[in-house]
Design an enzyme around this catalytic site. Structure first.
Site, PDB file in Angstrom:
ATOM      1  N   LYS A 255       0.858  -1.193   0.000  1.00  0.00           N
ATOM      2  CA  LYS A 255       0.000   0.000   0.000  1.00  0.00           C
ATOM      3  C   LYS A 255       0.880   1.223   0.000  1.00  0.00           C
ATOM      4  CE  LYS A 255      -4.124   1.846   0.226  1.00  0.00           C
ATOM      5  NZ  LYS A 255      -3.702   2.643  -0.968  1.00  0.00           N
TER       6      LYS A 255
ATOM      7  N   LYS B 230       4.336   2.545   8.618  1.00  0.00           N
ATOM      8  CA  LYS B 230       3.135   3.345   8.842  1.00  0.00           C
ATOM      9  C   LYS B 230       1.882   2.466   8.967  1.00  0.00           C
ATOM     10  CE  LYS B 230       3.138   6.884   6.137  1.00  0.00           C
ATOM     11  NZ  LYS B 230       2.926   7.826   5.005  1.00  0.00           N
TER      12      LYS B 230
ATOM     13  N   LYS C 254       5.357   1.956  -2.695  1.00  0.00           N
ATOM     14  CA  LYS C 254       5.335   3.350  -3.161  1.00  0.00           C
ATOM     15  C   LYS C 254       5.719   3.374  -4.627  1.00  0.00           C
ATOM     16  CE  LYS C 254       4.822   7.429  -1.111  1.00  0.00           C
ATOM     17  NZ  LYS C 254       4.137   7.577   0.172  1.00  0.00           N
TER      18      LYS C 254
ATOM     19  N   THR D 178      -5.489  12.984   5.844  1.00  0.00           N
ATOM     20  CA  THR D 178      -4.098  13.082   6.313  1.00  0.00           C
ATOM     21  C   THR D 178      -3.963  14.238   7.314  1.00  0.00           C
ATOM     22  OG1 THR D 178      -3.418  12.261   4.153  1.00  0.00           O
ATOM     23  CG2 THR D 178      -1.692  13.172   5.544  1.00  0.00           C
TER      24      THR D 178
ATOM     25  N   ASN E 247      -2.697  19.271  -0.356  1.00  0.00           N
ATOM     26  CA  ASN E 247      -3.731  18.275  -0.032  1.00  0.00           C
ATOM     27  C   ASN E 247      -3.708  17.807   1.417  1.00  0.00           C
ATOM     28  OD1 ASN E 247      -4.494  18.355  -2.668  1.00  0.00           O
ATOM     29  ND2 ASN E 247      -3.331  16.523  -3.254  1.00  0.00           N
TER      30      ASN E 247
ATOM     31  N   SER F 169      -7.735   5.422   3.342  1.00  0.00           N
ATOM     32  CA  SER F 169      -7.582   4.599   2.134  1.00  0.00           C
ATOM     33  C   SER F 169      -8.055   3.170   2.430  1.00  0.00           C
ATOM     34  CB  SER F 169      -6.115   4.530   1.694  1.00  0.00           C
ATOM     35  OG  SER F 169      -5.782   5.632   0.879  1.00  0.00           O
TER      36      SER F 169
HETATM   37  N1  GLU Z   1       0.697   8.832   0.022  1.00  0.00           N
HETATM   38  C1  GLU Z   1       0.079   8.754   1.305  1.00  0.00           C
HETATM   39  C2  GLU Z   1       1.112   8.393   2.344  1.00  0.00           C
HETATM   40  O1  GLU Z   1       2.289   8.631   2.191  1.00  0.00           O
HETATM   41  C3  GLU Z   1      -1.160   7.878   1.304  1.00  0.00           C
HETATM   42  C4  GLU Z   1      -0.938   6.448   0.966  1.00  0.00           C
HETATM   43  C5  GLU Z   1      -2.226   5.644   0.804  1.00  0.00           C
HETATM   44  O2  GLU Z   1      -3.299   6.159   1.035  1.00  0.00           O
HETATM   45  O3  GLU Z   1      -2.074   4.474   0.426  1.00  0.00           O
HETATM   46  O4  GLU Z   1       0.799   7.914   3.407  1.00  0.00           O
END
Ligand code: GLU
Length: 406
Positions: A65, A89, A101, A185, A216, A342
């Site tokens: 994810k 995370k 990522k 976030t 965002n 998410s």
């Molecule tokens: N890009 C965001 C992060 O760094 C969200 C990742 C997601 O929702 O999968 O946490």
């Protein structure tokens, strides 16, 4: 040191502290890393080549994810570091995912809307073989948002001849997204701040915050801080920063930014560097990586650094902040609200049942504050620096899953 070197050293320290140093060899590199090079047709008919990456760090706790960023600075090591942070995370937030990522090396401001759409579709086509709702689920990151996610979901679904909304999250509400995702976030980080305020017996009205960024993730944080009564005295974007000791107005900032495309100086003009050194209760870096480093860590005057950006503080700066008793609420904890919602989006996509915003935000608050309390208890009982405590919690959960699965 690069972000990847910092991330690895921090992980190594955490694994040693929990007595699992043998797992370092298995966790220092992603399980899978792909580089893709693909053509995109420009509006003038010319075909231009673009380079992208996808890193799947660890999938022991669930499908990979993590977001997809569009930036000229995207590179192999950065994407690998970001995917490692996603593994931690998701473990810290206790949601059933591993870490991944992706990114494309591009300055999106050079592209028209239709070029961006073709780029999004071609990138997802080129990584389609390794993603999927049970394999790896992308989402937005720097310079990407709902529209990119819905183009990508549409492309992936078309190729599979069926609608598969759960392959990607962060979609707009009208295209199978979740209510509350856009604010998640920023709100998640402020829910953590609310818990700190409660724990310390503070009055929100007496507190100040400086937020680096107004995108965002940052803008909803400013909105929520204002809602709870904290004065946001400074915000910024790439064009500069604005400061008002009496507190800036969220609605004024949003109105003006939507008219001009960049933040307006509704207070006194200061630089991004000055913003970071303001004497505030909460400093919230919410833009890019590496902004708190050995050059300015000595001058950080905030009591708390709450990291909404990924990787805003270098390892060298951590040492200085720790020595100076600045409390760091690390990115892998403070910015997990986005990936948490998410997860709720993915659950809703797979069940076909959609929730109202109140339910989503209530669940997010409970989750963010629960993760914070687990972190706080370990940090305080063992007298740890914030980043160490967070890495230890994340690493322990990943190692447990790896052991359980054999
Ligand atoms: N890009 C965001 C992060 O760094 C969200 C990742 C997601 O929702 O999968 O946490």
């Amino acid at each position: 040191m690069t972000e990847l070197e910092d991330a690895r050293e921090n992980l190594k320290d955490a694994l040693e502290k929990i007595g699992e140093e043998d797992f370092f060899e298995r966790l220092k590199n992603p399980q899978r890393f792909v580089e893709v090079n693909f053509p995109v047709e420009m509006d003038d008919g010319e075909k231009k080549m673009f380079k992208g990456f996808r890193s799947q760090h660890n999938t022991s706790r669930g499908p990979g994810k993590g977001g997809i960023r569009f930036s000229e600075d995207v590179n192999e090591d950065e994407v690998k570091a970001l995917s490692l942070w996603m593994s931690l995370k998701c473990a810290i937030a206790d949601i059933p995912y591993g870490g991944a990522k992706g990114g494309v090396v591009v300055d999106p401001s050079d592209l028209s809307e239709s070029e961006e759409e073709r780029l999004s579709r071609n990138y997802i086509d080129s990584i389609a073989e390794i993603i999927g709702e049970n394999r790896d689920v992308p989402a937005p990151d720097m310079n990407t948002g709902g529209k990119h996610m819905s183009w990508m979901m549409d492309e992936y679904s078309e190729d599979n001849r069926e609608l598969i909304p759960g392959v990607i999250t962060g979609k707009p509400v009208e295209a199978f997204g979740s209510k509350g995702r856009a604010d998640a976030t920023g709100f998640g980080a402020v829910y953590v701040i609310e818990q700190i305020i409660e724990d310390e017996g503070l009055e929100a009205e007496d507190l100040t915050a400086a937020v680096q960024g107004f995108g965002n993730a940052a803008a909803p944080a400013v909105k929520r801080l204002e809602e709870i009564g904290v004065d946001v005295v400074a915000v910024s974007d790439a064009s500069g920063a604005t400061y008002d000791s009496e507190g800036l107005s969220y609605s004024e900032l949003v109105d003006c930014k939507s008219r001009r495309g960049e933040i307006c100086n509704t207070g006194e003009e200061i630089s991004n560097e000055e913003l970071l050194e303001l004497e505030v209760d909460f400093l919230i870096p919410a833009a890019i990586g590496g902004v708190i480093n050995e050059d300015n860590a000595e001058n950080i005057s905030a009591d708390y650094v709450v990291e909404i950006a990924n990787g805003p503080t270098t390892r060298e700066a951590d040492e200085i902040l720790e020595e100076r008793d600045v409390t760091v609420i690390p990115d892998v904890l403070a910015n997990s609200g986005g990936v948490t919602v998410s997860y709720y989006e993915w659950v809703q996509n797979r069940s076909g049942e959609y929730w109202d915003e109140e339910k989503v935000l209530e669940k997010l608050k409970e989750n963010s504050q629960g993760a914070y309390r687990e972190f706080r208890d370990l940090r305080d009982s063992e007298g740890l620096y914030g980043r160490d405590a967070a890495y230890m919690i994340g690493a322990e959960k990943i190692v447990k899953a790896m052991k359980a699965r054999g």
